[in-house]
Each structure stands twice: as C-alpha cells, then as structure tokens.
Design a protein around this motif. Structure first.
Motif, PDB file in Angstrom:
ATOM      1  N   LEU A 387     -60.924   4.036  48.834  1.00  0.00           N
ATOM      2  CA  LEU A 387     -60.535   4.025  47.429  1.00  0.00           C
ATOM      3  C   LEU A 387     -60.118   5.418  46.954  1.00  0.00           C
ATOM      4  CD1 LEU A 387     -63.307   1.664  46.015  1.00  0.00           C
ATOM      5  CD2 LEU A 387     -60.864   1.151  46.194  1.00  0.00           C
ATOM      6  N   ALA A 388     -60.827   6.445  47.447  1.00  0.00           N
ATOM      7  CA  ALA A 388     -60.519   7.812  47.029  1.00  0.00           C
ATOM      8  C   ALA A 388     -59.141   8.251  47.509  1.00  0.00           C
ATOM      9  CB  ALA A 388     -61.594   8.765  47.559  1.00  0.00           C
ATOM     10  N   LEU A 389     -58.731   7.775  48.660  1.00  0.00           N
ATOM     11  CA  LEU A 389     -57.441   8.175  49.226  1.00  0.00           C
ATOM     12  C   LEU A 389     -56.294   7.265  48.797  1.00  0.00           C
ATOM     13  CD1 LEU A 389     -58.552   8.940  52.899  1.00  0.00           C
ATOM     14  CD2 LEU A 389     -58.287  10.549  51.008  1.00  0.00           C
ATOM     15  N   ASP A 390     -56.595   6.284  47.968  1.00  0.00           N
ATOM     16  CA  ASP A 390     -55.628   5.232  47.662  1.00  0.00           C
ATOM     17  C   ASP A 390     -54.707   5.635  46.509  1.00  0.00           C
ATOM     18  OD1 ASP A 390     -54.374   2.801  47.779  1.00  0.00           O
ATOM     19  OD2 ASP A 390     -55.873   1.753  46.580  1.00  0.00           O
ATOM     20  N   TYR A 424     -56.777  13.007  42.451  1.00  0.00           N
ATOM     21  CA  TYR A 424     -56.796  14.120  43.396  1.00  0.00           C
ATOM     22  C   TYR A 424     -58.219  14.597  43.702  1.00  0.00           C
ATOM     23  CZ  TYR A 424     -51.758  14.490  43.400  1.00  0.00           C
ATOM     24  OH  TYR A 424     -50.434  14.229  43.570  1.00  0.00           O
ATOM     25  N   VAL A 425     -59.098  14.496  42.721  1.00  0.00           N
ATOM     26  CA  VAL A 425     -60.506  14.807  42.995  1.00  0.00           C
ATOM     27  C   VAL A 425     -61.059  13.834  44.027  1.00  0.00           C
ATOM     28  CG1 VAL A 425     -62.829  14.815  42.004  1.00  0.00           C
ATOM     29  CG2 VAL A 425     -60.950  15.913  40.781  1.00  0.00           C
ATOM     30  N   GLY A 426     -60.683  12.560  43.911  1.00  0.00           N
ATOM     31  CA  GLY A 426     -61.121  11.574  44.891  1.00  0.00           C
ATOM     32  C   GLY A 426     -60.598  11.877  46.275  1.00  0.00           C
ATOM     33  N   VAL A 427     -59.314  12.272  46.354  1.00  0.00           N
ATOM     34  CA  VAL A 427     -58.742  12.633  47.642  1.00  0.00           C
ATOM     35  C   VAL A 427     -59.501  13.792  48.268  1.00  0.00           C
ATOM     36  CG1 VAL A 427     -56.706  13.591  48.776  1.00  0.00           C
ATOM     37  CG2 VAL A 427     -56.451  11.735  47.141  1.00  0.00           C
TER      38      VAL A 427
END
Length: 586
Positions: A387-390, A424-427
């Motif tokens: 989900l973070a990279l999505d 971007y924080v998730g990425v």
C-alpha cells in the motif's frame, strides 16, 4: 475496439517476470546446494531435512498415511508429522529420477517462490500498482520468517501459500460484491483442504487468521457485516462441505487416527515468540549485529519487524486508509498471539500472561506453536509495504471514487498536495522496511550421505547408535533406509506419536537393549547392571530380527550386542550386523 482479454494478456509477461525474479533470488540464496543436489540438503541442521527427505521418499515409494516403516510394530501417523504428502506427490517425479534429497532441495528453493507469487496475487484487489504488488510479494517470500525456516530446513513452513491465498479469497468474500458465495466458499474450502494435505498446523494458523480478519472487519463495519451474513453463511456451508469431501480422511487421522499422540506434545511455553526478536535482527538479515539469546531455536527466530515496519504501521494506523488500518489490526492481533501464553524477553519470562492462555485448553488448537503465527504478521507487513508503494500521487484512500485499471474495482483517491506528501512518506517507509529485511548471504547446506544396506531386505532392524531427534545427525539412519529403497523396517524412528507404553513420543522410546548399550559405552566397568536375556526378549517381542551397529562402535557395545543376540556379528555394508534368532539357547 479493445478486446476483453487484452489487459489479461498484457499482464502475463509482468507476472512471469515477477515469478522469475523470485526464482532468481531463491536460487541465489541457495546456490551452495546447486552443485550437489543429491548429496547435500538445504539448512544448517540435518534432523528436519532428513525427516522431510524420508517422507518425500516414502510418498514416492508408497502413498500411505499410516506406516510401520518406522516405530515398528506400532507405526506412525503421517498427519501428526511433517509428512507433506501433497508436496510428496508434486515432487515425486524428481524423487523417482534424482532422489529424495534432490526433491527436498528443489522444494526448498520453490517454496518461497510459490508463496511470494501467491502473496502478489492476493494483493490484486488491494494494491493497484503491479510493481508494488511484486515488491510486497517478494518481501513476504524472503521475510525474516521465511529465511529462518529455510535455515532450519522446514520445508512445510517455507511453503507458506495458504495465508496469502486466504487473504485473496477473504477480500472477495468480505469486501467485494458477494455475487457467487457458493463458488467462493468452495474455493476457500479447497484451499483449506489442500493445506490439510500439506501441513495441518498451517491450516490451523490460516483458520485463526481468517477469523481475526472477519472479526476486525465486523467490528469496523458492523452494518456491512450484517448485510453480508446470509451470503457468508452459504459460503461457509460450501467451504465446510468441500473440506469434508477433499480432506475428510486426513482430518480423521488427526482427530482419531492410530498412533497419534495421546497427550500434550510440549510445554505450553514451547514455541512462544520472544519480544526481543521483534526489534532485534538475527543473522538471517543483512543488517544485523550481535544476536542475543532469545526464546526458541533458530528456525523460530524469524519474528523480526524492526523500527521501520513498526513506524510504518503507526503511520498507517493514524493517517492510512481503511485497508491499511485493517492490515495493522490483523497483524497486531496475530503478533500478540504469536507471543504465546506468557511474555518472554531475552529467553526470560517476565510474569505477564497473554491472550494465548485462553486457547491452551482448546483441542488441537492448543498444539499450535504460537510463534508460527508470525507468518500472518509478515503478511500484514507486506500488505502495508504494498500500500505504501502504491502510486504515491494517487493513493487509494477514502475520497472520490476511481476505477482500478487492473481489477475493475472501485477505488478512492486522496486529493491534493497533502495526499502526495503522505504518499511519498509511505514510499520512504516501505523502502526502509525493504532495506532492513534484506536477506543475508547466510544460507547453508548439510551433508546428506547414505549407505544402502541390501543385506537387510525384509528385516526389522534395531539401530545403534539409536535414532534420535538431535538436530545434528540424530535421524541419519533414516537416510540409509531410503538408500535401501525401504527394503527393511526400523524399530526406532524420528516422529511425533505414541506406542502402548508411551502416550507421547518425539522419537522412539529407549528400550532395554539401548539402555544396556549406553551403559557399557559410558561406564564399561564394573559389570553393567543390565539384563541381556531381558533385552533379547524385548527385541523379539517387538519383532526385531537384526541389530545394526554403525559408526565407530566400541568393543564394549559389540560385546553387549553379541550377548543379547547370541550372535558373533558380521561386518557387512559398512556396519556390524547381529541377527536375532526367534529363540535363544543359553
């Protein structure tokens, strides 16, 4: 005009590339075995590798779930052991052509590949980006959990396919439009039934995970859960019917079959995760320091999450969407259960009782090693990373609807600069988890040599040194039996089960002959307080026809064996063979 199947066809190369990348990583990690697939086994220890190899060979030799080739005459129950009969059938062509050790090694290499592919598939309705799904599947395939069990030679656990398959099916049952409940229920039942033919403890873990997910979704969305209840009941009936049809016999063997254990297998604290492992990387990951002592053996020290994964979970819980919060909730519940009935920190109990206490008296469930629930925790972490990279610019959250290009499901978009920053924080968080979970180049192999003993064809054999569950060399005599194409039966063995005198066994029980051999070997003087006539009578009562003394046997052991059998012994096929006559003249 676009053809309906074009999108599916375009996805095929991407899926093949994903599978190929998983296979390349797995082969790279296990490259030390590639030059000797028939003579070396993956893993730092030999015991479990030998056990799995024996079962793969046994399935290729004769497909039976109760056998007396070990622990004669009582026999052993395959479903209470790591028999992996489904894998035995799948890998049988390799066993027949290259041998059981090669089949084991191939199974160990392919297990993470298939598990990661299942995880990437399961995220199809949850994560939009194909790349994000592929990365999350790889994270699951080569997680600290998987790496630890690769080191221990746990073939049954590196085939961790059921948890992600259940996740994919649960998303269709609990979240999407439930238009075909009977079909989805039958598919879920088929997944559970096939797992019963693979390894029943993972079946129990999968059912617990499915219940946790259903509980979390019901609490979060009670009205939606109530509206779906009729369809879920129909799916449940189809599921139970399929399980009964496909896996009724193996489940019967677990519940009421012969030679099963007749009591608790282990202490309730056995198999509990260590809290220290959550933040302490072990030598299975690239980034690690000096690993302190922790609860459990090396195969059960795969619970490392790290600060990056925990921080990602906190961020997802606070500002993430519904999917992220569900993943955090299910992962957190599974993590608490994995800690077992009491909290351990650095091998020491700290006097805190945990929720697993409530399961200690539930039949069969109490036999689960709680630490194995870590597979659910790492799957939840993989979902969060996916989900973070999505698509950081178009995060699917609780905003305006947007249709997914891959799955056709309705998504949502968090608009504006704020959503982009969160994306971007998730990425960044996902990338940090990937960095801290990178596998170390630490995979090892152990020798898997054996000596065929054709002279023992048709015999029932007592072996000294006795077959044990010791991690290094304990069950090596099983490999000799495999090399002899199961031409003889063993009175001992390495298994979980029972016999008339012992309600629970983790290896064959000590008998009078073995006790006498140990006595004379360790304390040769004065005269041993052992009874050769009693030992001989016990051997005959168990149907033993040959005593086989292998290795550098001491003269005292050879003398004791001669007195018990009334035979001078014969050096043959690399061991001393003593025949046990039906009656002894003294």
């Amino acid at each position: 005009m676009r053809l309906a199947g074009c999108d599916t066809l375009r996805r095929v190369p991407a899926r093949l590339l994903t599978i190929a990348s998983y296979l390349a990583v797995s082969v790279l990690l296990q490259r030390r075995v590639l030059g000797d697939l028939t003579g070396s086994a993956i893993g730092r220890v030999s015991a479990d590798a030998t056990g799995f190899t024996w079962w793969l060979a046994h399935t290729a030799h004769e497909f039976s779930l109760v056998t007396d080739l070990q622990n004669h005459p009582t026999g052993i129950n395959a479903l209470w052991n790591t028999a992996v009969p489904l894998l035995g059938v799948v890998l049988a062509p390799i066993t027949w052509t290259a041998g059981a050790t090669a089949a084991f090694d191939v199974g160990m290499i392919l297990g993470p590949v298939v598990s990661g592919t299942a995880a990437a598939w399961a995220l199809g309705g949850i994560v939009r980006s194909r790349l994000a799904r592929a990365v999350a599947g790889g994270l699951y395939a080569f997680s600290p959990f998987m790496l630890a069990h690769l080191q221990a030679g746990h073939l049954n656990l590196v085939w961790a396919v059921l948890p992600p398959v259940l996740l994919g099916l649960a998303h269709r049952l609990f979240v999407r439009d439930l238009t075909r409940p009977w079909v989805l229920g039958a598919l879920t039942g088929l997944a559970l039934a096939l797992q019963a033919w693979l390894y029943t403890q993972t079946l129990a873990v999968g059912v617990l995970a499915l219940l946790l997910l259903a509980l979390v979704l019901a609490v979060a969305h009670p009205r939606r859960a109530a509206a779906r209840l009729p369809g879920l009941l129909r799916a449940g009936l189809a599921c139970l019917g399929t399980v009964a049809l496909v896996a009724g016999y193996p489940l019967y063997l677990v519940v009421a079959g012969p030679a099963r254990p007749q009591g608790p297998l282990r202490s309730p604290d056995y198999g509990s995760a260590d809290l220290a492992n959550t933040l302490t990387p072990t030598w299975v990951t690239l980034l690690h320091g000096v690993t302190p002592a922790m609860q459990g053996n090396l195969g059960e020290q795969g619970g490392y999450l790290g600060f990056a994964a925990l921080l990602l979970a906190v961020v997802a819980l606070v500002v993430g969407g519904a999917r992220a919060r569900v993943a955090v909730a299910v992962g957190a519940l599974a993590w608490v259960l994995a800690l077992g009935p009491r909290l351990y920190v650095g091998t020491e109990p700290v006097g805190v009782d945990l929720p697993w206490q409530a399961l200690l008296h539930v039949p069969l469930v109490a036999e689960i090693e709680p630490v194995r629930l870590q597979v659910v925790v790492v799957l939840a972490a993989a979902v969060l990373v996916g989900l973070a990279l999505d698509h950081p610019r178009e995060r699917p959250e609780d905003g305006a609807p947007v249709r997914s290009r891959d799955s056709g499901t309705v998504r949502s978009r968090l608009p504006g600069r704020r959503g982009t920053v969160r994306g971007y924080v998730g990425v960044l968080g996902g990338a940090l988890v990937l960095l801290t979970w990178l596998p170390a180049d630490a995979q090892r192999v152990t020798p898997a040599t054996a000596r065929a003993r054709p002279a023992l064809a048709g015999e029932v054999v007592e072996v000294w040194p006795r077959i044990t569950s010791r991690w290094y060399g304990g069950p090596d005599a099983l490999r000799d039996q495999i090399a002899s194409d199961f031409g003889y039966r063993l009175s001992g063995g390495y298994f979980l089960g029972s016999d008339p005198g012992n309600p629970v066994l983790t290896e064959s029980a000590w008998n009078p002959y073995q006790l006498g051999a140990a006595w004379v070997d360790l304390w040769p003087a004065p005269a041993p307080p052992a009874d050769p006539d009693g030992a001989a009578a016990d051997l005959r009562a168990r149907g033993v026809t040959v005593v086989l003394v292998t290795g550098p046997a001491s003269p005292a052991v050879l003398d004791w064996t001669a007195r018990v059998t009334g035979s001078a012994g014969e050096w043959r096929d690399g061991a001393w063979t003593f025949r046990v006559p039906a009656t002894l003249q003294r």
